[in-house]
Scaffold this active site. Structure first.
Site, mmCIF file in Angstrom:
data_model
loop_
_atom_site.group_PDB
_atom_site.id
_atom_site.type_symbol
_atom_site.label_atom_id
_atom_site.label_comp_id
_atom_site.label_asym_id
_atom_site.label_seq_id
_atom_site.Cartn_x
_atom_site.Cartn_y
_atom_site.Cartn_z
ATOM 1 N N SER A 150 1.205 -1.311 -0.234
ATOM 2 C CA SER A 150 -0.083 0.006 -0.452
ATOM 3 C C SER A 150 0.884 1.626 0.182
ATOM 4 O O SER A 150 1.909 1.190 0.496
ATOM 5 C CB SER A 150 -1.292 -0.051 1.396
ATOM 6 O OG SER A 150 -2.010 0.996 1.911
ATOM 7 N N TYR A 163 -2.460 -1.381 9.995
ATOM 8 C CA TYR A 163 -2.950 -1.907 8.858
ATOM 9 C C TYR A 163 -1.004 -0.861 8.098
ATOM 10 O O TYR A 163 -0.719 -1.674 7.808
ATOM 11 C CB TYR A 163 -4.487 -0.922 8.428
ATOM 12 C CG TYR A 163 -3.794 -1.031 6.875
ATOM 13 C CD1 TYR A 163 -4.603 -2.240 6.152
ATOM 14 C CD2 TYR A 163 -3.470 -0.137 5.753
ATOM 15 C CE1 TYR A 163 -4.696 -2.432 4.762
ATOM 16 C CE2 TYR A 163 -3.362 -0.311 4.574
ATOM 17 C CZ TYR A 163 -3.849 -1.271 3.916
ATOM 18 O OH TYR A 163 -3.806 -0.897 2.489
HETATM 19 N N1 NAD Z 1 -8.540 -0.624 -2.396
HETATM 20 C C1 NAD Z 1 -7.850 0.229 -1.759
HETATM 21 O O1 NAD Z 1 -7.925 1.404 -2.010
HETATM 22 C C2 NAD Z 1 -6.243 -0.570 -1.103
HETATM 23 C C3 NAD Z 1 -5.129 0.100 -1.277
HETATM 24 C C4 NAD Z 1 -4.262 -0.426 -1.013
HETATM 25 C C5 NAD Z 1 -4.056 -1.469 -0.496
HETATM 26 N N2 NAD Z 1 -5.148 -2.532 -0.260
HETATM 27 C C6 NAD Z 1 -4.323 -4.257 -0.511
HETATM 28 O O2 NAD Z 1 -5.302 -4.404 -1.290
HETATM 29 C C7 NAD Z 1 -5.595 -5.816 -0.912
HETATM 30 C C8 NAD Z 1 -6.791 -5.867 -1.412
HETATM 31 O O3 NAD Z 1 -7.062 -4.945 -1.372
HETATM 32 P P1 NAD Z 1 -9.163 -4.843 -1.410
HETATM 33 O O4 NAD Z 1 -9.161 -3.319 -1.031
HETATM 34 O O5 NAD Z 1 -9.108 -5.664 -2.859
HETATM 35 O O6 NAD Z 1 -10.046 -5.214 -0.124
HETATM 36 P P2 NAD Z 1 -11.152 -6.345 -0.454
HETATM 37 O O7 NAD Z 1 -12.165 -5.941 1.167
HETATM 38 O O8 NAD Z 1 -12.197 -5.463 -1.193
HETATM 39 O O9 NAD Z 1 -10.949 -8.410 -0.612
HETATM 40 C C9 NAD Z 1 -9.678 -8.505 -0.308
HETATM 41 C C10 NAD Z 1 -10.122 -9.938 -0.559
HETATM 42 O O10 NAD Z 1 -9.016 -10.472 0.656
HETATM 43 C C11 NAD Z 1 -10.204 -11.594 1.258
HETATM 44 N N3 NAD Z 1 -9.422 -12.176 1.947
HETATM 45 C C12 NAD Z 1 -9.967 -11.636 3.231
HETATM 46 N N4 NAD Z 1 -9.269 -11.707 5.393
HETATM 47 C C13 NAD Z 1 -8.376 -13.330 3.943
HETATM 48 C C14 NAD Z 1 -7.636 -14.779 4.361
HETATM 49 N N5 NAD Z 1 -7.514 -14.874 6.111
HETATM 50 N N6 NAD Z 1 -7.463 -15.263 3.664
HETATM 51 C C15 NAD Z 1 -7.412 -15.694 2.734
HETATM 52 N N7 NAD Z 1 -8.315 -14.491 2.040
HETATM 53 C C16 NAD Z 1 -8.909 -12.901 2.383
HETATM 54 C C17 NAD Z 1 -11.572 -10.838 1.225
HETATM 55 O O11 NAD Z 1 -12.372 -11.806 1.130
HETATM 56 C C18 NAD Z 1 -11.712 -10.443 0.058
HETATM 57 O O12 NAD Z 1 -12.037 -11.505 -1.051
HETATM 58 C C19 NAD Z 1 -5.498 -5.921 0.521
HETATM 59 O O13 NAD Z 1 -3.969 -6.377 0.633
HETATM 60 C C20 NAD Z 1 -5.035 -3.977 0.411
HETATM 61 O O14 NAD Z 1 -5.036 -3.601 1.902
HETATM 62 C C21 NAD Z 1 -5.846 -2.541 -1.337
#
Ligand code: NAD
Length: 269
Positions: A150, A163
């Protein structure tokens, strides 16, 4: 003519947390670049529904798509599941550690349970998935491990203590693993997304609206995006796919221990 160095044809990939959001989009993107892709997520009905949809989209690209149940917090399950994925796909060249959670709360209100859940998923889970994958990649002398970190691996943010700590840890874990595994032809890199429109982000923002101080100096989320993010809007998950394909490709053989930041300019200021 397409640049062959980015072609993933014949490569086998696993993407964690791929039932929705960034993980689902990256999994389909890797398939569009030619890879066969296994996807995993939690074992809930909702996750299975999401995984089935991701697999359908992968197969629509003419590639092999497989769904498996893997909660990355269950460390004992990681190694056997990843070995099974390798057997089912006929190899494992690419791991995308995408599974991640956010538990937004003012630092004074963070519980031990919140802290552990975030660390166990975002950092510990990613480490043990990387370890299990590297055990399979080392004998073949080739591998690409991509950790979805991130922009908050580089800068802090209010109401996200655990986080930010987990993502900062994931970035330095990326560097540490890259040093150990470079000699085996394995690169370990991170992607640093900025605010990206996903179901998880929308859920978190809804909860955060309840905090007395969202840590934005009185700005709404949209105003904050205009101030802190030159792009001035949340990103679409599709805007991360090119970075993932590059880091997953043969082209990235000399790129290791790095984070490719795709954050609309958030950390440029
Ligand atoms: N969306 C953003 O703005 C953003 C920004 C920076 C980083 N990220 C990172 O990107 C990644 C995905 O984020 P997102 O926004 O798509 O989130 P999201 O919550 O929409 O999707 C995350 C997915 O991960 C799954 N998950 C959660 N815990 C789990 C576990 N223990 N084992 C297996 N699967 C698991 C959830 O069920 C979900 O399907 C994350 O690591 C998040 O920190 C997201």
């Amino acid at each position: 003519m397409a640049f062959a160095g980015l072609d993933l044809t014949g490569r086998k990939a696993l993407v964690t947390g791929a039932a929705r959001g960034i993980g689902a989009t990256l999994a389909v993107g890797l398939a569009q670049a030619g890879a066969d892709v296994a996807v995993c997520d939690l074992g809930s009905d909702e996750s299975w529904e999401g995984l089935a949809n991701t697999v359908w989209r992968i197969r629509n690209e003419g590639k092999v798509g497989i769904a498996v149940d893997l909660d990355v917090q269950e460390v004992e399950e990681i190694r056997p599941t990843i070995r099974q994925v390798e057997r089912d796909l006929g190899g494992l060249d690419i791991l995308v550690n995408n599974a991640g959670i956010r538990r937004r709360a003012p630092a004074l209100e963070v519980t031990e349970e919140d802290w552990d859940a975030v660390m166990d998923t975002n950092l510990k889970g990613a480490f043990f998935c990387a370890q299990a994958a590297a055990r399979l990649m080392i004998p073949q002398g080739y591998g690409r491990i991509i950790n979805v970190a991130s922009q908050f691996a580089l800068v802090g943010a209010a109401n996200r203590a655990a986080y930010c700590a987990s993502k900062g840890g994931l970035l330095n874990l990326t560097r540490a693993l890259s040093l150990e595994w470079a000699r085996y032809g394995i690169t370990v890199n991170a992607i640093g997304p900025g605010p990206t429109l996903t179901p998880g982000v929308l859920e978190a923002e809804e909860l955060e609206a309840a905090f007395a101080d969202a840590g934005r100096g009185g700005l709404s989320r949209d105003e904050e995006l205009l101030v802190k993010m030159p792009l001035g809007r949340r990103m679409d998950p599709e805007e991360l796919v090119g970075a993932a394909i590059y880091l997953a490709s043969e082209s990235a053989g000399a790129t290791t221990g790095q984070m490719l930041v795709v954050d609309g300019g958030w950390t440029a200021m």
